[in-house]
Design a protein around this motif. Structure first.
Motif, PDB file in Angstrom:
ATOM      1  N   PRO A 151     -15.240  71.211   4.385  1.00  0.00           N
ATOM      2  CA  PRO A 151     -15.541  70.281   4.898  1.00  0.00           C
ATOM      3  C   PRO A 151     -16.101  69.386   3.254  1.00  0.00           C
ATOM      4  CG  PRO A 151     -16.917  70.909   5.704  1.00  0.00           C
ATOM      5  CD  PRO A 151     -16.516  72.292   5.197  1.00  0.00           C
ATOM      6  N   ALA A 152     -16.046  67.972   3.136  1.00  0.00           N
ATOM      7  CA  ALA A 152     -16.647  67.288   1.690  1.00  0.00           C
ATOM      8  C   ALA A 152     -18.044  68.018   2.117  1.00  0.00           C
ATOM      9  CB  ALA A 152     -17.310  65.429   1.958  1.00  0.00           C
ATOM     10  N   MET A 153     -18.803  68.005   0.795  1.00  0.00           N
ATOM     11  CA  MET A 153     -19.602  68.130   0.723  1.00  0.00           C
ATOM     12  C   MET A 153     -20.904  68.269   0.847  1.00  0.00           C
ATOM     13  SD  MET A 153     -19.543  71.194  -1.337  1.00  0.00           S
ATOM     14  CE  MET A 153     -20.665  71.494  -2.271  1.00  0.00           C
ATOM     15  N   THR A 154     -21.820  68.438   2.404  1.00  0.00           N
ATOM     16  CA  THR A 154     -22.429  67.410   2.709  1.00  0.00           C
ATOM     17  C   THR A 154     -23.448  68.548   2.734  1.00  0.00           C
ATOM     18  OG1 THR A 154     -21.677  68.386   4.592  1.00  0.00           O
ATOM     19  CG2 THR A 154     -21.139  65.697   3.786  1.00  0.00           C
ATOM     20  N   THR A 155     -25.070  68.041   2.895  1.00  0.00           N
ATOM     21  CA  THR A 155     -26.636  68.565   3.271  1.00  0.00           C
ATOM     22  C   THR A 155     -26.445  68.714   5.137  1.00  0.00           C
ATOM     23  OG1 THR A 155     -27.085  68.437   1.201  1.00  0.00           O
ATOM     24  CG2 THR A 155     -28.623  68.373   3.072  1.00  0.00           C
ATOM     25  N   ARG A 156     -26.332  70.172   5.454  1.00  0.00           N
ATOM     26  CA  ARG A 156     -26.998  69.991   6.576  1.00  0.00           C
ATOM     27  C   ARG A 156     -28.216  71.077   6.818  1.00  0.00           C
ATOM     28  NH1 ARG A 156     -23.961  74.610   9.682  1.00  0.00           N
ATOM     29  NH2 ARG A 156     -24.577  73.349  11.594  1.00  0.00           N
ATOM     30  N   ILE A 157     -28.790  70.176   7.581  1.00  0.00           N
ATOM     31  CA  ILE A 157     -30.693  70.916   7.973  1.00  0.00           C
ATOM     32  C   ILE A 157     -30.724  70.980   9.263  1.00  0.00           C
ATOM     33  CG2 ILE A 157     -32.728  70.118   7.524  1.00  0.00           C
ATOM     34  CD1 ILE A 157     -31.803  69.386   4.927  1.00  0.00           C
ATOM     35  N   ASN A 158     -31.155  72.204   9.431  1.00  0.00           N
ATOM     36  CA  ASN A 158     -31.616  72.987  10.081  1.00  0.00           C
ATOM     37  C   ASN A 158     -32.965  72.439  11.000  1.00  0.00           C
ATOM     38  OD1 ASN A 158     -33.870  74.517   8.795  1.00  0.00           O
ATOM     39  ND2 ASN A 158     -32.591  76.108   9.542  1.00  0.00           N
TER      40      ASN A 158
ATOM     41  N   LEU B 134     -35.717  73.154  11.477  1.00  0.00           N
ATOM     42  CA  LEU B 134     -36.768  73.608  10.817  1.00  0.00           C
ATOM     43  C   LEU B 134     -36.714  73.428   8.984  1.00  0.00           C
ATOM     44  CD1 LEU B 134     -36.348  77.931  11.476  1.00  0.00           C
ATOM     45  CD2 LEU B 134     -37.722  75.891  12.266  1.00  0.00           C
ATOM     46  N   GLY B 135     -35.820  72.362   8.709  1.00  0.00           N
ATOM     47  CA  GLY B 135     -36.463  71.455   7.644  1.00  0.00           C
ATOM     48  C   GLY B 135     -35.281  72.445   6.395  1.00  0.00           C
ATOM     49  N   GLN B 136     -34.614  72.941   7.272  1.00  0.00           N
ATOM     50  CA  GLN B 136     -34.028  73.899   6.057  1.00  0.00           C
ATOM     51  C   GLN B 136     -32.619  73.775   5.523  1.00  0.00           C
ATOM     52  OE1 GLN B 136     -35.208  77.077   8.026  1.00  0.00           O
ATOM     53  NE2 GLN B 136     -36.574  77.936   6.198  1.00  0.00           N
ATOM     54  N   PRO B 137     -32.280  73.331   4.138  1.00  0.00           N
ATOM     55  CA  PRO B 137     -30.240  73.624   4.382  1.00  0.00           C
ATOM     56  C   PRO B 137     -29.942  74.903   5.104  1.00  0.00           C
ATOM     57  CG  PRO B 137     -31.920  73.835   2.750  1.00  0.00           C
ATOM     58  CD  PRO B 137     -32.716  73.892   3.022  1.00  0.00           C
ATOM     59  N   ILE B 138     -28.472  74.575   4.953  1.00  0.00           N
ATOM     60  CA  ILE B 138     -27.790  75.715   6.036  1.00  0.00           C
ATOM     61  C   ILE B 138     -26.756  75.784   5.448  1.00  0.00           C
ATOM     62  CG2 ILE B 138     -29.434  76.314   7.731  1.00  0.00           C
ATOM     63  CD1 ILE B 138     -26.896  75.109   9.297  1.00  0.00           C
ATOM     64  N   GLY B 139     -26.098  76.021   5.513  1.00  0.00           N
ATOM     65  CA  GLY B 139     -24.488  76.582   5.318  1.00  0.00           C
ATOM     66  C   GLY B 139     -23.406  75.429   6.114  1.00  0.00           C
TER      67      GLY B 139
END
Length: 251
Positions: free
Chosen positions: A11-18, A20-25
């Motif tokens: 997908p387009a470059m987006t930030t996912r946050i779990n 726990l507040g951590q960035p994930i793929g």
């Protein structure tokens, strides 16, 4: 084999946050492992790739490789040159039985003769990753339309037929022709793995390149434009280069 129609694009470059507040793929939805490459031919306009058969291809491959009188084509390969026909035949017998690397002989359709081979290797169906390697093109096919079409056929099987996500090219970082070929064919340079392996009694720093499934449609269009007979003049000289055509069409 039935062609897989869905290309798994990122997908387009987006930030996912779990939680726990951590960035994930980014999520890979509904993923299933890819099939392993089949032992079936791949045919184009100028070449056909077919599973290596020592009895069928041995004489022609030996003759084709003997055209390299200096042994230059073997410098950056982990094997060869072979001292005699017996050693060569023994290697072919081993290669033909291998599942990874999976060897394919390149047949020049104009002459009907075997002129080189190449492989799929480091085959990882679970992650959808596969590498092209052991590219052993004799002087009879170097710098020909057939050498380019052979690489296109290998890519098309990986992405269009089998649905892989990533296609890799690796080479000795000192192998300037291989690095130039990777760039021309649409691969993206990813970096240098220092002291990655040793072969023939020497160190190899390995240059890594890749093509992703999301990039393939544009690269494929560039290949098809380049291979169009209209792109060649009466003397068989290309009118436009492959790299430029891929650059115009890739996403």
């Amino acid at each position: 084999m039935e062609e897989i129609q869905v290309i798994r694009r990122s997908p387009a470059m987006t930030t996912r946050i779990n939680d726990l507040g951590q960035p994930i793929g980014w999520a890979v939805a509904d993923w299933t492992p890819c099939p392993r490459p089949p032992r079936t031919p791949m045919e184009g306009r100028t070449v056909r790739l077919e599973p290596l058969d020592p009895a069928k291809h041995g004489d022609e491959l030996w003759a084709a490789f003997e055209a390299d009188e200096t042994g230059r084509m073997w410098t950056y390969l982990p094997v060869g040159p072979y001292a005699d026909r017996g050693a060569f035949d023994a290697a072919l017998a081993t290669n033909a039985k291998s599942e990874d690397p999976l060897f394919h002989t390149v047949i020049d359709l104009a002459t009907g003769k075997a002129v080189g081979f190449c492989t799929y290797l480091r085959i990882d169906p679970n992650n959808g990753v596969i590498e092209v390697g052991f590219i052993t093109f004799s002087p009879l096919m170097q710098r020909t339309t057939g050498s380019t079409e052979a690489m296109y056929l290998m890519m098309a099987r990986v992405f269009d037929e089998l649905g892989y996500r990533r296609y890799e090219w690796k080479c000795d970082s000192l192998n300037a022709p291989s690095k130039a070929a990777a760039a021309r064919l649409g691969f993206t340079y990813e970096g240098l793995f220092r002291q990655a392996v040793m072969y023939k009694g020497r160190n190899r720093d390995t240059a890594w390149f890749s093509i992703l499934d999301s990039e393939w449609p544009g690269i494929k269009a560039g290949f098809q434009a380049w291979m169009d007979p209209a792109n060649f003049d009466a003397d068989g000289k290309q009118k436009r280069g492959l790299a430029a055509l891929i650059s115009e069409r890739r996403e």
